[in-house]
Design a protein around this motif. Structure first.
Motif, PDB file in Angstrom:
ATOM      1  N   VAL A  24      -1.372  13.579   5.975  1.00 19.99           N
ATOM      2  CA  VAL A  24      -0.768  12.112   5.149  1.00 19.99           C
ATOM      3  C   VAL A  24      -1.237  11.005   5.192  1.00 19.99           C
ATOM      4  O   VAL A  24      -2.369  10.781   6.591  1.00 19.99           O
ATOM      5  CB  VAL A  24       0.496  12.117   5.826  1.00 19.99           C
ATOM      6  CG1 VAL A  24       0.989  10.629   5.921  1.00 19.99           C
ATOM      7  CG2 VAL A  24       1.618  13.272   5.903  1.00 19.99           C
ATOM      8  N   GLY A  25      -1.843  10.378   5.003  1.00 21.72           N
ATOM      9  CA  GLY A  25      -2.891   9.367   5.075  1.00 21.72           C
ATOM     10  C   GLY A  25      -1.549   8.388   4.380  1.00 21.72           C
ATOM     11  O   GLY A  25      -1.140   7.497   3.328  1.00 21.72           O
ATOM     12  N   THR A  41      -4.925   6.032   8.885  1.00 23.02           N
ATOM     13  CA  THR A  41      -4.033   5.114   9.561  1.00 23.02           C
ATOM     14  C   THR A  41      -4.363   4.373   8.580  1.00 23.02           C
ATOM     15  O   THR A  41      -3.469   2.806   8.928  1.00 23.02           O
ATOM     16  CB  THR A  41      -3.363   5.149  10.426  1.00 23.02           C
ATOM     17  OG1 THR A  41      -4.370   5.191  11.060  1.00 23.02           O
ATOM     18  CG2 THR A  41      -2.556   6.941  11.117  1.00 23.02           C
ATOM     19  N   GLN A  42      -5.369   3.807   7.956  1.00 25.27           N
ATOM     20  CA  GLN A  42      -5.904   2.186   7.934  1.00 25.27           C
ATOM     21  C   GLN A  42      -6.532   2.476   6.207  1.00 25.27           C
ATOM     22  O   GLN A  42      -6.684   4.294   5.716  1.00 25.27           O
ATOM     23  CB  GLN A  42      -7.468   1.752   8.457  1.00 25.27           C
ATOM     24  CG  GLN A  42      -6.416   1.744   9.681  1.00 25.27           C
ATOM     25  CD  GLN A  42      -7.613   0.809  10.498  1.00 25.27           C
ATOM     26  OE1 GLN A  42      -8.882   0.942  10.020  1.00 25.27           O
ATOM     27  NE2 GLN A  42      -8.064   1.178  11.769  1.00 25.27           N
ATOM     28  N   ALA A  43      -6.160   1.607   5.660  1.00 24.31           N
ATOM     29  CA  ALA A  43      -6.497   1.921   3.872  1.00 24.31           C
ATOM     30  C   ALA A  43      -7.645   1.152   3.474  1.00 24.31           C
ATOM     31  O   ALA A  43      -8.204   0.421   4.398  1.00 24.31           O
ATOM     32  CB  ALA A  43      -5.864   0.653   3.414  1.00 24.31           C
ATOM     33  N   PRO A  44      -8.605   2.301   3.289  1.00 23.57           N
ATOM     34  CA  PRO A  44      -9.866   1.891   3.334  1.00 23.57           C
ATOM     35  C   PRO A  44      -9.891   0.630   1.881  1.00 23.57           C
ATOM     36  O   PRO A  44      -9.263   0.953   0.959  1.00 23.57           O
ATOM     37  CB  PRO A  44     -10.303   3.286   2.361  1.00 23.57           C
ATOM     38  CG  PRO A  44      -9.297   4.189   2.234  1.00 23.57           C
ATOM     39  CD  PRO A  44      -8.146   3.648   2.966  1.00 23.57           C
ATOM     40  N   SER A  45     -11.185   0.909   1.728  1.00 25.03           N
ATOM     41  CA  SER A  45     -11.657  -0.290  -0.094  1.00 25.03           C
ATOM     42  C   SER A  45     -11.681   0.574  -1.196  1.00 25.03           C
ATOM     43  O   SER A  45     -11.803   1.690  -0.595  1.00 25.03           O
ATOM     44  CB  SER A  45     -12.996  -0.661   0.284  1.00 25.03           C
ATOM     45  OG  SER A  45     -13.578   0.304   0.530  1.00 25.03           O
ATOM     46  N   ALA A  46     -11.064   0.422  -2.530  1.00 24.48           N
ATOM     47  CA  ALA A  46     -11.599   0.748  -3.297  1.00 24.48           C
ATOM     48  C   ALA A  46     -12.976   0.508  -4.184  1.00 24.48           C
ATOM     49  O   ALA A  46     -13.572  -0.303  -4.255  1.00 24.48           O
ATOM     50  CB  ALA A  46     -10.287   0.410  -4.299  1.00 24.48           C
ATOM     51  N   PRO A  76       0.931  -1.384  -0.208  1.00 26.34           N
ATOM     52  CA  PRO A  76      -0.388   0.680   0.277  1.00 26.34           C
ATOM     53  C   PRO A  76       1.062   1.286   0.152  1.00 26.34           C
ATOM     54  O   PRO A  76       2.194   1.511   0.107  1.00 26.34           O
ATOM     55  CB  PRO A  76      -0.447  -0.300   1.080  1.00 26.34           C
ATOM     56  CG  PRO A  76      -0.279  -0.983   2.394  1.00 26.34           C
ATOM     57  CD  PRO A  76       0.547  -1.961   1.249  1.00 26.34           C
ATOM     58  N   LEU A  77       0.427   2.431  -0.944  1.00 23.28           N
ATOM     59  CA  LEU A  77       1.232   3.665  -0.801  1.00 23.28           C
ATOM     60  C   LEU A  77       0.337   4.647   0.497  1.00 23.28           C
ATOM     61  O   LEU A  77      -0.680   4.801   0.146  1.00 23.28           O
ATOM     62  CB  LEU A  77       0.781   4.478  -2.028  1.00 23.28           C
ATOM     63  CG  LEU A  77       1.168   3.052  -3.385  1.00 23.28           C
ATOM     64  CD1 LEU A  77       0.899   4.241  -4.924  1.00 23.28           C
ATOM     65  CD2 LEU A  77       2.483   3.107  -3.411  1.00 23.28           C
ATOM     66  N   THR A  78       1.660   5.414   1.244  1.00 24.04           N
ATOM     67  CA  THR A  78       1.106   5.941   1.481  1.00 24.04           C
ATOM     68  C   THR A  78       1.220   7.580   0.812  1.00 24.04           C
ATOM     69  O   THR A  78       1.988   7.863  -0.006  1.00 24.04           O
ATOM     70  CB  THR A  78       1.998   6.139   2.642  1.00 24.04           C
ATOM     71  OG1 THR A  78       2.023   5.541   3.510  1.00 24.04           O
ATOM     72  CG2 THR A  78       2.306   8.172   3.193  1.00 24.04           C
ATOM     73  N   VAL A  79       0.760   8.598   1.009  1.00 22.06           N
ATOM     74  CA  VAL A  79       0.494   9.518   0.586  1.00 22.06           C
ATOM     75  C   VAL A  79       0.149  10.614   1.231  1.00 22.06           C
ATOM     76  O   VAL A  79      -0.307  11.036   2.493  1.00 22.06           O
ATOM     77  CB  VAL A  79      -1.505   9.516  -0.580  1.00 22.06           C
ATOM     78  CG1 VAL A  79      -1.599  11.492  -1.362  1.00 22.06           C
ATOM     79  CG2 VAL A  79      -1.363   8.136  -1.684  1.00 22.06           C
ATOM     80  N   GLU A  80       0.574  11.840   1.413  1.00 20.02           N
ATOM     81  CA  GLU A  80       1.143  13.058   1.375  1.00 20.02           C
ATOM     82  C   GLU A  80       0.795  14.228   0.606  1.00 20.02           C
ATOM     83  O   GLU A  80       0.885  14.352  -0.348  1.00 20.02           O
ATOM     84  CB  GLU A  80       2.884  13.730   2.282  1.00 20.02           C
ATOM     85  CG  GLU A  80       2.625  15.375   2.552  1.00 20.02           C
ATOM     86  CD  GLU A  80       4.239  14.650   3.025  1.00 20.02           C
ATOM     87  OE1 GLU A  80       4.829  14.804   3.381  1.00 20.02           O
ATOM     88  OE2 GLU A  80       4.550  16.037   2.275  1.00 20.02           O
ATOM     89  N   LEU A  81      -0.564  15.094   1.055  1.00 25.34           N
ATOM     90  CA  LEU A  81      -0.686  16.129   0.281  1.00 25.34           C
ATOM     91  C   LEU A  81      -0.364  17.442   1.251  1.00 25.34           C
ATOM     92  O   LEU A  81      -0.764  17.403   2.308  1.00 25.34           O
ATOM     93  CB  LEU A  81      -2.477  16.139   0.259  1.00 25.34           C
ATOM     94  CG  LEU A  81      -2.895  14.200  -0.512  1.00 25.34           C
ATOM     95  CD1 LEU A  81      -4.623  14.920  -0.612  1.00 25.34           C
ATOM     96  CD2 LEU A  81      -2.380  14.566  -1.978  1.00 25.34           C
ATOM     97  N   THR A  82      -0.274  18.006   0.185  1.00 21.28           N
ATOM     98  CA  THR A  82      -0.556  20.177   0.930  1.00 21.28           C
ATOM     99  C   THR A  82      -1.144  20.715   0.736  1.00 21.28           C
ATOM    100  O   THR A  82      -0.810  21.388  -1.081  1.00 21.28           O
ATOM    101  CB  THR A  82       1.091  20.400   1.037  1.00 21.28           C
ATOM    102  OG1 THR A  82       2.168  19.551   1.563  1.00 21.28           O
ATOM    103  CG2 THR A  82       2.014  22.015   1.366  1.00 21.28           C
TER     104      THR A  82
END
Length: 372
Positions: free
Chosen positions: A221-222, A249-254, A207-213
């Motif tokens: 940060v997800g 901090t948890q991955a939701p379903s797609a 799983p990928l962690t994503v940072e948005l600014t």
């Protein structure tokens, strides 16, 4: 310190600014330059959308920004003379670009619902209206909505790009990056048209962690928010800008969405009701909505229009003013220092000259003294 200062400068709502509006058919089924799947009518922004002129749009950087708009009368510079303004304002979200700026005045091309909301007479009768506008908060938090990520068609572990939708606050993302599972290295994903395309770091390991600014420096940060690289997959980020809760901090379903739609080229002529197709290339997933019919869910209350630019312009001008002030102070300090040094040098030269004169006079007196 800098981010705190920037956040204060860009506090919403921004100052009121003069502009003008036309209208066109909108993007009820998606396909605009921002890549949105269609016009949402049941929740924010309640079917109220607009295309921004190319200056405001700034190569997709204004996608998602929200503006409060109030009609002030006909825009006489374009020959309009029959606009009856409603007393209320409307909040729109930018989902497209429209045209070059004319009359040196910011221009929004509203969809029919937004145009109807600010007028008391028929939109075809008015055509071009003068307005006051200001950037305001995109009210997704009021509805409990989180940021939404949507994978672009064609994504894989070797090439990944995604859309970012439902952004609260400013509505605008200035930076996005991802990090593979088990890695400490962030991969930048710069804005490329309507989506964010990640460069390097392949193959990606979900799983990928994503940072948005966002544009005022708030960072979300997800962690492990993207569980696979399936094309068209939709991910709930788990939080939004302006909230006090912690990032996901948890991955939701797609959820897999439909294939994208591409818009036809744009042809728009300000001064008359716009009939042009939207501009901009997009590969957004297509959603199914109904065309808004005069929906008016605008904020209540009539603003007190004033001058000034939007928050971003104000921030730039404040920084420029500070730089100019620092430069002036530095120049004055240098001039004072140089004058002081010159005065000291002149004093030394004067003393040397006086001593030289006195020496000569003493010598002459000695030579003229009588011999005893």
């Amino acid at each position: 310190m800098y981010l705190l200062f920037l956040a204060q400068v860009l506090a919403l709502p921004s100052s009121w600014q003069d502009g003008y509006v036309t209208y066109y058919g909108g993007q009820p089924s998606g396909g605009g330059a921002c890549g949105y799947p269609g016009e949402v009518t049941s929740s924010f922004p309640f079917g109220m959308y607009a295309a921004a002129d190319f200056t405001l749009f700034d190569n997709n950087k204004d996608c998602g920004a929200c503006y409060e708009i109030q009609c002030t009368g006909p825009f006489t510079q374009a020959g309009a003379n029959n606009c009856q303004c409603a007393s209320k304002t409307v909040t729109i979200q930018v989902d497209n670009s429209c045209c070059n700026r004319e009359y040196n005045t910011p221009h929004f091309d509203l969809n029919p619902a937004a145009m109807n909301a600010i007028l008391d007479n028929d939109i075809g009768t008015c055509g071009v209206a003068a307005v006051k506008f200001r950037q305001v908060d995109c009210a997704y938090n009021a509805e409990g909505k989180n940021v939404k990520l949507v994978a672009k068609p064609g994504t894989s572990v070797y090439w990944y790009a995604f859309f970012v939708w439902d952004v609260a606050g400013t509505g605008q993302i200035q930076k996005a990056r991802i990090r593979s599972s088990g890695s400490n290295t962030w991969v930048d994903c710069p804005l490329s048209g309507a989506y964010y395309q990640c460069n390097g770091g392949t193959p990606y390991s979900p799983p990928l962690t994503v940072e948005l600014t966002d544009i005022i420096g708030e960072v979300l940060v997800g962690t492990s928010v993207i569980t696979d690289t399936t094309a068209n997959a939709e991910w709930d980020f788990g939080t939004n800008f302006g909230k006090t809760n912690t990032p996901a901090t948890q991955a939701p379903s797609a959820v897999t969405t439909q294939a994208p739609v591409l818009p036809p080229p744009s042809t728009s002529a300000p001064g008359v009701p716009s009939t042009r197709a939207p501009t901009g290339s997009t590969t957004a997933p297509q959603g199914s909505t109904t065309t808004p019919q005069g929906t008016t869910a605008a904020p209540q209350g009539t603003p007190s229009p004033g001058g000034g630019g939007n928050g971003v312009s104000a921030g730039i001008w404040v920084l420029i003013a500070v730089c100019i002030l620092v430069f002036i102070v530095a120049v004055v300090a240098v001039i004072v220092y140089m004058l002081k040094k010159k005065r000291e040098k002149d004093r030394v030269n004067l003393n040397s000259f006086v001593e030289s004169i006195q020496t000569k006079e003493n010598g002459q007196e000695m030579r003229g003294a009588p011999y005893i």
